[in-house]
Design a protein around this motif. Structure first.
Motif, PDB file in Angstrom:
ATOM      1  N   ALA A 171       0.803  -1.219   0.000  1.00 24.83           N
ATOM      2  CA  ALA A 171       0.000   0.000   0.000  1.00 24.83           C
ATOM      3  C   ALA A 171       0.837   1.271   0.000  1.00 24.83           C
ATOM      4  CB  ALA A 171      -0.926   0.008   1.217  1.00 24.83           C
TER       5      ALA A 171
ATOM      6  N   PRO B 268      -1.465  -0.875  -5.053  1.00 26.28           N
ATOM      7  CA  PRO B 268      -2.632  -0.489  -4.262  1.00 26.28           C
ATOM      8  C   PRO B 268      -3.812  -1.457  -4.379  1.00 26.28           C
ATOM      9  CG  PRO B 268      -1.810   1.378  -5.532  1.00 26.28           C
ATOM     10  CD  PRO B 268      -1.050   0.172  -5.968  1.00 26.28           C
TER      11      PRO B 268
ATOM     12  N   GLN C 266      -5.327  -3.293  -1.226  1.00 26.29           N
ATOM     13  CA  GLN C 266      -6.738  -3.093  -0.879  1.00 26.29           C
ATOM     14  C   GLN C 266      -7.426  -4.432  -0.633  1.00 26.29           C
ATOM     15  OE1 GLN C 266      -9.390  -1.877  -4.056  1.00 26.29           O
ATOM     16  NE2 GLN C 266     -10.501  -0.541  -2.644  1.00 26.29           N
TER      17      GLN C 266
ATOM     18  N   THR D  52      -5.521   3.681   0.803  1.00 25.62           N
ATOM     19  CA  THR D  52      -5.354   2.926  -0.443  1.00 25.62           C
ATOM     20  C   THR D  52      -6.556   3.119  -1.361  1.00 25.62           C
ATOM     21  OG1 THR D  52      -3.957   1.320   0.671  1.00 25.62           O
ATOM     22  CG2 THR D  52      -4.960   0.621  -1.390  1.00 25.62           C
TER      23      THR D  52
END
Length: 108
Positions: free
Chosen positions: A43, A52, A56, A84
């Motif tokens: 992240a 990202p 996530q 994120t």
């Protein structure tokens, strides 16, 4: 220097080492703490292995297992998940605006 600042530094060898350590820990001894550390590394923007979308996904999975996390880990995961999600949204908007600008330039 904090791990985040070390990961975002201009030292590719240090970045690679931090990423490899967190990835190996998550794979060799999978538990919420090692997976959280790996997700946090993914992240963190500013290094080649930043991802990202994967971060996530991992953070959402971890948030579904809050009984296995400490209150500090839950707080950290919550903050990074929100960050994120915002980063993904901003990246998407940036791509959309660039595409719009490119189309406008081609039509002129």
């Amino acid at each position: 220097m904090t791990p985040d600042s070390e990961l975002s530094s201009d030292d590719p060898a240090l970045q690679a080492e931090i990423f490899a350590d967190s990835q190996a820990a998550a794979q060799l001894t999978p538990n919420p703490s090692t997976e959280l550390r790996y997700a946090l590394v993914l992240a963190t923007p500013g290094h080649p292995e930043s991802n990202p979308q994967e971060a996530q996904s991992m953070l959402r999975e971890l948030m579904a297992q809050t009984a296995l996390l400490t209150p500090a880990e839950i707080a950290l995961a919550t903050i990074y998940l929100k960050s994120t999600e915002e980063l993904i949204l901003l990246n998407s908007e940036t791509r959309r605006l660039r595409a719009s600008t490119d189309r406008a330039e081609r039509t002129e």
